[in-house]
Design a protein around this motif. Structure first.
Motif, mmCIF file in Angstrom:
data_model
loop_
_atom_site.group_PDB
_atom_site.id
_atom_site.type_symbol
_atom_site.label_atom_id
_atom_site.label_comp_id
_atom_site.label_asym_id
_atom_site.label_seq_id
_atom_site.Cartn_x
_atom_site.Cartn_y
_atom_site.Cartn_z
ATOM 1 N N GLY A 1 0.953 -1.236 -0.422
ATOM 2 C CA GLY A 1 0.116 -0.067 0.192
ATOM 3 C C GLY A 1 1.080 1.552 0.160
ATOM 4 N N ILE A 2 2.093 1.013 -0.390
ATOM 5 C CA ILE A 2 3.150 2.757 -0.130
ATOM 6 C C ILE A 2 2.446 3.149 -1.877
ATOM 7 C CG2 ILE A 2 5.166 3.133 -0.405
ATOM 8 C CD1 ILE A 2 5.555 0.697 1.608
ATOM 9 N N VAL A 3 2.539 2.317 -2.745
ATOM 10 C CA VAL A 3 2.476 3.191 -4.188
ATOM 11 C C VAL A 3 1.568 2.727 -4.777
ATOM 12 C CG1 VAL A 3 4.977 4.042 -4.207
ATOM 13 C CG2 VAL A 3 4.499 1.756 -5.404
ATOM 14 N N TRP A 4 1.091 3.152 -5.364
ATOM 15 C CA TRP A 4 0.100 3.008 -6.607
ATOM 16 C C TRP A 4 -0.032 3.285 -7.842
ATOM 17 C CZ3 TRP A 4 -0.274 5.671 -1.988
ATOM 18 C CH2 TRP A 4 -0.985 6.859 -2.193
ATOM 19 N N ILE B 1 2.640 -11.942 3.885
ATOM 20 C CA ILE B 1 2.418 -11.053 5.082
ATOM 21 C C ILE B 1 2.754 -12.528 6.340
ATOM 22 C CG2 ILE B 1 0.486 -10.537 3.695
ATOM 23 C CD1 ILE B 1 -1.065 -13.071 5.488
ATOM 24 N N CYS B 2 3.556 -13.339 6.199
ATOM 25 C CA CYS B 2 4.118 -13.404 7.439
ATOM 26 C C CYS B 2 5.699 -12.441 8.712
ATOM 27 C CB CYS B 2 4.633 -14.947 7.446
ATOM 28 S SG CYS B 2 6.002 -15.237 6.367
ATOM 29 N N GLY B 3 5.799 -11.985 7.180
ATOM 30 C CA GLY B 3 6.431 -10.745 8.468
ATOM 31 C C GLY B 3 6.002 -9.622 8.707
ATOM 32 N N THR B 4 5.190 -9.067 8.504
ATOM 33 C CA THR B 4 4.311 -8.059 9.209
ATOM 34 C C THR B 4 4.320 -7.847 10.359
ATOM 35 O OG1 THR B 4 2.198 -8.078 7.067
ATOM 36 C CG2 THR B 4 2.015 -7.089 8.619
ATOM 37 N N ALA B 5 4.573 -6.816 11.457
ATOM 38 C CA ALA B 5 4.631 -6.535 12.290
ATOM 39 C C ALA B 5 3.689 -6.878 13.150
ATOM 40 C CB ALA B 5 5.463 -5.170 12.477
ATOM 41 N N SER B 6 1.785 -6.675 12.614
ATOM 42 C CA SER B 6 1.536 -6.549 13.617
ATOM 43 C C SER B 6 -0.232 -7.136 12.509
ATOM 44 C CB SER B 6 1.149 -5.049 14.576
ATOM 45 O OG SER B 6 0.287 -4.079 13.046
ATOM 46 N N ILE B 7 -1.172 -8.092 13.804
ATOM 47 C CA ILE B 7 -2.703 -8.378 12.964
ATOM 48 C C ILE B 7 -3.067 -6.999 12.375
ATOM 49 C CG2 ILE B 7 -4.777 -9.511 13.784
ATOM 50 C CD1 ILE B 7 -3.551 -10.697 15.483
ATOM 51 N N ASP B 8 -3.105 -5.390 12.939
ATOM 52 C CA ASP B 8 -3.575 -4.626 12.191
ATOM 53 C C ASP B 8 -3.438 -4.221 10.913
ATOM 54 O OD1 ASP B 8 -5.353 -4.539 13.994
ATOM 55 O OD2 ASP B 8 -4.226 -3.046 15.433
ATOM 56 N N VAL C 1 -1.730 -6.279 8.198
ATOM 57 C CA VAL C 1 -2.291 -7.305 7.187
ATOM 58 C C VAL C 1 -2.879 -6.753 6.582
ATOM 59 C CG1 VAL C 1 -3.628 -9.361 7.476
ATOM 60 C CG2 VAL C 1 -2.037 -9.252 9.021
ATOM 61 N N ARG C 2 -3.887 -5.953 7.252
ATOM 62 C CA ARG C 2 -5.611 -5.234 5.869
ATOM 63 C C ARG C 2 -4.889 -3.997 5.536
ATOM 64 N NH1 ARG C 2 -10.397 -6.701 5.945
ATOM 65 N NH2 ARG C 2 -10.510 -4.941 4.055
ATOM 66 N N LYS C 3 -4.938 -3.998 4.504
ATOM 67 C CA LYS C 3 -4.084 -2.405 3.334
ATOM 68 C C LYS C 3 -5.555 -2.746 3.258
ATOM 69 C CE LYS C 3 -0.284 -4.004 4.645
ATOM 70 N NZ LYS C 3 1.214 -3.797 5.711
ATOM 71 N N SER C 4 -5.579 -0.744 3.109
ATOM 72 C CA SER C 4 -6.596 -0.006 2.147
ATOM 73 C C SER C 4 -5.867 0.289 0.568
ATOM 74 C CB SER C 4 -6.478 1.313 2.773
ATOM 75 O OG SER C 4 -7.227 1.246 4.411
ATOM 76 N N PHE D 1 -5.915 -14.991 1.239
ATOM 77 C CA PHE D 1 -5.834 -13.702 1.726
ATOM 78 C C PHE D 1 -5.245 -12.874 1.404
ATOM 79 C CE2 PHE D 1 -5.408 -10.623 4.117
ATOM 80 C CZ PHE D 1 -6.643 -9.763 4.705
ATOM 81 N N GLU D 2 -4.221 -13.648 1.124
ATOM 82 C CA GLU D 2 -2.682 -12.682 1.113
ATOM 83 C C GLU D 2 -3.022 -12.198 -0.516
ATOM 84 O OE1 GLU D 2 1.487 -13.758 0.846
ATOM 85 O OE2 GLU D 2 0.588 -15.951 0.943
ATOM 86 N N LEU D 3 -3.305 -13.487 -2.061
ATOM 87 C CA LEU D 3 -3.446 -12.749 -2.491
ATOM 88 C C LEU D 3 -4.608 -12.172 -3.457
ATOM 89 C CD1 LEU D 3 -2.334 -16.706 -4.279
ATOM 90 C CD2 LEU D 3 -1.335 -14.557 -4.058
#
Length: 279
Positions: free
Chosen positions: A67-70, A122-129, A131-134, A224-226
């Motif tokens: 979700g950093i660039v689009w 996504i297993c390298g993500t620091a928190s559960i929150d 995981v979800r990207k806008s 989910f990640e895909l």
């Protein structure tokens, strides 16, 4: 500069019921797997295990998935950084991305766990929150339709173009198709999430996001990640040859993505938004 996407290896083959005790020596090809460090400027952001090749596409797609660039203008440049192995040879295992000054990094950037395996995106993500990207793109109003024969034929079209799988049998594939079944981009990797990131990164660098009216066909299951990667790229249809997870179906339903599983050439299951499939 070219990295080896596969490696030769001498193996011992055992076969039941064969002559000569069923034991033989032969040469086999293994899919390459090496770490890639992704940097934002001079700051290390993540390390992922991947099959070398199309690294710039991989990094670009990874940044979209985070979700950093689009849009392509947000990614100013990509380059390999210095890094050598024990023999003093350049490894090409570090890529530095320069982002436009106005690009805002997420709060989780500094907390990102440094390692992501080739089996999980996504297993390298620091928190559960985190995981979800806008997503900046909404596919609910993407009314593109694909005919059932065209959609059902995509796994075979994907398989026909998998050159690395032909030699190693050990990689996943992701292919981006038009609604008419035309292949736009195919990428292979030991990590299924990497294969999708390479496709999305290619599209970003080509200035094609959002990918309205397209279909993402993957060689494995639909996780989910895909689904989230498809959402962040604006892809309205995700098709997999294997099963989706419950969370993948929930996210697809919520975000307007048509999710297809068990696509095997003569039949397929549609779990969400079937209106895009013209039967």
């Amino acid at each position: 500069m070219k990295k080896r996407v596969s490696q030769r290896r001498q193996i011992t083959r055992f076969r039941l019921g064969a002559t000569d005790n069923g034991i033989s020596r032969r040469e086999d090809f293994l899919a390459g797997e090496e770490p890639l460090e992704i940097r934002l400027g001079a700051q290390s952001f993540s390390v992922t295990m991947r099959t070398p090749g199309d690294d710039f596409d991989l990094v670009a797609g990874f940044l979209v998935s985070e979700g950093i660039v689009w849009e392509p203008g947000q990614l100013v440049s990509l380059r390999y950084c210095a890094g050598v192995d024990d023999a003093g040879q350049q490894t090409f295992n570090v890529v530095e991305s320069q982002l436009r000054p106005d690009v805002v990094l997420p709060d989780t950037t500094m907390e990102r766990h440094v390692y992501t395996s080739s089996s999980c995106g996504i297993c390298g993500t620091a928190s559960i929150d985190a995981v979800r990207k806008s997503s900046r793109f909404d596919v609910h109003d993407d009314d593109a339709q694909v005919t059932l024969p065209a959609l059902a034929g995509l796994p075979d079209r994907l398989r026909e173009s998998q050159k690395l799988f032909d030699s190693t049998g050990g990689v996943h594939a992701a292919g981006l198709f038009t609604r008419d079944g035309e292949l736009l981009c195919l990428r292979e990797d030991v990590g299924r999430h990497n294969a999708v990131d390479k496709v999305v990164g290619w599209a970003l660098r080509e200035g094609m996001l959002p990918l309205r009216g397209t279909i993402l066909q993957v060689s494995g299951r639909a996780s989910f990640e895909l689904v989230q990667k498809a959402q962040l790229a604006g892809i309205p249809v995700l098709s997999a040859v294997s099963a989706p997870s419950s969370l993948a179906a929930d996210l697809a339903e919520e975000t307007g993505i048509t999710l297809v599983g068990f696509s095997r050439g003569t039949s397929l299951n549609c779990y969400t938004h079937p209106q895009r499939i013209a039967a």
